[in-house]
Write a protein that holds these residues in place. Structure first.
Motif, PDB file in Angstrom:
ATOM      1  N   THR A 250       0.849  -1.193   0.000  1.00 56.73           N
ATOM      2  CA  THR A 250       0.000   0.000   0.000  1.00 56.73           C
ATOM      3  C   THR A 250       0.881   1.238   0.000  1.00 56.73           C
ATOM      4  OG1 THR A 250      -0.079   0.023   2.408  1.00 56.73           O
ATOM      5  CG2 THR A 250      -1.899  -1.077   1.277  1.00 56.73           C
ATOM      6  N   PRO A 251       0.368   2.376  -0.445  1.00 62.05           N
ATOM      7  CA  PRO A 251      -0.915   2.505  -1.142  1.00 62.05           C
ATOM      8  C   PRO A 251      -0.806   2.036  -2.585  1.00 62.05           C
ATOM      9  CG  PRO A 251       0.167   4.623  -1.049  1.00 62.05           C
ATOM     10  CD  PRO A 251       1.034   3.675  -0.256  1.00 62.05           C
ATOM     11  N   MET A 252      -1.945   1.730  -3.169  1.00 62.79           N
ATOM     12  CA  MET A 252      -1.969   1.255  -4.550  1.00 62.79           C
ATOM     13  C   MET A 252      -1.952   2.443  -5.505  1.00 62.79           C
ATOM     14  SD  MET A 252      -2.020  -2.037  -4.373  1.00 62.79           S
ATOM     15  CE  MET A 252      -2.494  -3.415  -3.317  1.00 62.79           C
ATOM     16  N   ILE A 256       5.720   9.179  -7.668  1.00 60.35           N
ATOM     17  CA  ILE A 256       5.991  10.233  -8.647  1.00 60.35           C
ATOM     18  C   ILE A 256       7.123  11.127  -8.158  1.00 60.35           C
ATOM     19  CG2 ILE A 256       5.015  12.248  -9.826  1.00 60.35           C
ATOM     20  CD1 ILE A 256       2.272  10.872  -9.612  1.00 60.35           C
ATOM     21  N   ARG A 257       8.095  11.331  -9.018  1.00 59.62           N
ATOM     22  CA  ARG A 257       9.218  12.223  -8.718  1.00 59.62           C
ATOM     23  C   ARG A 257       9.050  13.522  -9.490  1.00 59.62           C
ATOM     24  NH1 ARG A 257      11.052   7.179  -7.795  1.00 59.62           N
ATOM     25  NH2 ARG A 257      12.806   6.919  -6.317  1.00 59.62           N
ATOM     26  N   GLN A 261      11.083  16.165  -5.273  1.00 58.72           N
ATOM     27  CA  GLN A 261      10.371  15.384  -4.276  1.00 58.72           C
ATOM     28  C   GLN A 261       9.941  14.045  -4.878  1.00 58.72           C
ATOM     29  OE1 GLN A 261       7.101  17.919  -3.074  1.00 58.72           O
ATOM     30  NE2 GLN A 261       8.249  18.719  -1.328  1.00 58.72           N
ATOM     31  N   CYS A 262       9.800  13.047  -4.020  1.00 61.04           N
ATOM     32  CA  CYS A 262       9.252  11.754  -4.407  1.00 61.04           C
ATOM     33  C   CYS A 262       8.006  11.525  -3.562  1.00 61.04           C
ATOM     34  CB  CYS A 262      10.279  10.639  -4.176  1.00 61.04           C
ATOM     35  SG  CYS A 262       9.674   9.006  -4.637  1.00 61.04           S
ATOM     36  N   ALA A 263       6.860  11.364  -4.208  1.00 56.22           N
ATOM     37  CA  ALA A 263       5.600  11.283  -3.466  1.00 56.22           C
ATOM     38  C   ALA A 263       4.697  10.180  -4.014  1.00 56.22           C
ATOM     39  CB  ALA A 263       4.868  12.628  -3.531  1.00 56.22           C
ATOM     40  N   THR A 264       3.918   9.586  -3.127  1.00 53.27           N
ATOM     41  CA  THR A 264       2.909   8.593  -3.490  1.00 53.27           C
ATOM     42  C   THR A 264       1.575   9.037  -2.915  1.00 53.27           C
ATOM     43  OG1 THR A 264       4.562   6.825  -3.424  1.00 53.27           O
ATOM     44  CG2 THR A 264       2.254   6.170  -3.402  1.00 53.27           C
ATOM     45  N   GLU A 265       0.581   9.168  -3.746  1.00 48.89           N
ATOM     46  CA  GLU A 265      -0.729   9.653  -3.297  1.00 48.89           C
ATOM     47  C   GLU A 265      -1.403   8.638  -2.382  1.00 48.89           C
ATOM     48  OE1 GLU A 265      -5.088  10.995  -5.132  1.00 48.89           O
ATOM     49  OE2 GLU A 265      -3.565  10.083  -6.420  1.00 48.89           O
ATOM     50  N   ILE A 266      -2.038   9.130  -1.330  1.00 50.93           N
ATOM     51  CA  ILE A 266      -2.891   8.317  -0.466  1.00 50.93           C
ATOM     52  C   ILE A 266      -4.324   8.804  -0.681  1.00 50.93           C
ATOM     53  CG2 ILE A 266      -3.469   7.655   1.893  1.00 50.93           C
ATOM     54  CD1 ILE A 266      -0.588   8.213   2.663  1.00 50.93           C
ATOM     55  N   THR A 267      -5.189   7.914  -1.165  1.00 52.66           N
ATOM     56  CA  THR A 267      -6.555   8.324  -1.455  1.00 52.66           C
ATOM     57  C   THR A 267      -7.296   8.701  -0.168  1.00 52.66           C
ATOM     58  OG1 THR A 267      -8.632   7.693  -2.535  1.00 52.66           O
ATOM     59  CG2 THR A 267      -7.485   5.982  -1.305  1.00 52.66           C
ATOM     60  N   THR A 268      -8.327   9.492  -0.294  1.00 51.53           N
ATOM     61  CA  THR A 268      -9.179   9.840   0.841  1.00 51.53           C
ATOM     62  C   THR A 268     -10.547   9.168   0.734  1.00 51.53           C
ATOM     63  OG1 THR A 268     -10.001  11.822  -0.312  1.00 51.53           O
ATOM     64  CG2 THR A 268      -8.058  12.088   1.108  1.00 51.53           C
ATOM     65  N   ASP A 269     -10.712   8.281  -0.240  1.00 51.13           N
ATOM     66  CA  ASP A 269     -12.027   7.716  -0.552  1.00 51.13           C
ATOM     67  C   ASP A 269     -11.967   6.195  -0.568  1.00 51.13           C
ATOM     68  OD1 ASP A 269     -14.482   6.979  -1.593  1.00 51.13           O
ATOM     69  OD2 ASP A 269     -14.506   8.542  -3.132  1.00 51.13           O
TER      70      ASP A 269
END
Length: 334
Positions: A250-252, A256-257, A261-269
């Protein structure tokens, strides 16, 4: 083609109607029902003009309805379930099966008396790829016996109508079902520990909570329930075994770089995170209807979840370790 009648046309009901209409093979929504006629009529439009009822019993007894999908509030489930079982119609019921363990037992006994497996319960996480991978890995025996489980169930925020017991009945109810399914073991006892409360809570809600569950074979499970975590809908699960640890990916979402920055989205839904699982469980239910079997969660699973949830609510109140006491599992559900 399976003609499905949907009882309950709120947000989740409409979502299931779209799912069956747009993405499910071998089924169509033939009728809808809601106590608010306007809601039912709007839902019928999504299905392309389904029949409209304001009473679940009338929909269930419609001879053109082959199977029933119940998405009404939990307190309304019992009577519709009993009606469907009485006339032998297959049912998909969103959790909870019923709001009390006693009512779950009544429904379970009615289904057993009918001699047919008719009820599937909507614990959709059993259809999520990540959990299936963990269960399949445990089944290989390569990692030894499961010893512990660590889970988190985090939600961005809840309203002031959400109270302390709802952390069990509306939130951790998923982990209650999921964990016993993953390790094929029932619960023996539970406990709840209350950490310091977040400033984002309110007087009727202790948040976060740590819920502890012990299975009959001795597996210890901890679930962090934090419904005002503010940062996202964050679901995690790790099973620690004798020869290794199995953690759900997780998260699925892609990493993204950009902009140093290097980031992975965490959904809110939750409907985004578990969309594929919802699709898979409804398709499975439809496919099983043709074969006359139930492969998903049963009425027994609904009863077990209710008894365990009741024990956790007692533990919230007492701070003690509370026993999970169930009737003996009927041969019908083994």
């Amino acid at each position: 083609m399976l003609n499905v009648g949907v009882i309950g046309c709120g947000g989740m009901g409409r979502d299931h109607i779209r799912r069956i209409t747009e993405r499910t093979q071998g089924a169509q929504v033939a009728a809808v029902s809601d106590v608010f006629e306007e809601s039912a009529r709007k839902a019928a439009e999504i299905a392309g003009g389904a029949k409209v009822y304001t009473n679940g019993k009338d929909l269930i007894n419609d001879p053109e309805v082959d199977a029933v999908l119940i998405v009404s509030p939990g307190f309304a489930h019992k009577e519709d379930l009993l009606e469907a079982v009485k006339i032998g119609k297959r049912v998909f019921c969103e959790k909870p099966l019923c709001t009390t363990a006693d009512d779950c037992k009544v429904v379970m006994e009615a289904e057993e008396a009918s001699g047919k497996h008719l009820i599937q319960l909507g614990f959709m996480r059993r259809y999520h790829k990540g959990y299936i991978q963990i269960k399949d890995a445990i089944a290989t025996g390569e990692y030894g016996e499961p010893l512990m489980m660590h889970c988190t169930h985090r939600n961005p925020e809840v309203g002031t109508g959400y109270n302390t017991p709802m952390a069990v009945h509306d939130t951790v109810i998923h982990e209650i079902d999921l964990c016993h399914w993953l390790v094929n073991d029932d619960y023996e006892s539970v406990q709840v520990i209350m950490p310091k409360t977040t400033k984002y809570s309110h007087p009727e809600l202790k948040d976060p909570q740590i819920m502890l569950m012990r299975t009959k074979s001795g597996i210890c499970i901890d679930v962090e329930c934090f419904v005002n975590c503010r940062f996202g809908y964050d679901i995690n699960c790790e099973v620690v075994c004798e020869n290794g640890a199995l953690k759900m990916g997780t998260p699925m979402a892609p990493s993204i770089r950009k902009n140093a920055q290097c980031a992975t989205e965490i959904t809110t839904d939750c409907f985004v995170l578990f969309k594929d699982a919802y699709d898979a469980e409804i398709q499975n239910w439809v496919d099983c209807a043709e074969k006359g079997v139930i492969e998903g969660p049963t009425a027994w699973d609904g009863y077990l979840a209710a008894v365990t949830a009741d024990a956790l609510v007692r533990a919230q109140e007492t701070g003690n370790i509370e026993k999970v006491v169930t009737v003996e599992k009927p041969q019908f559900y083994r």
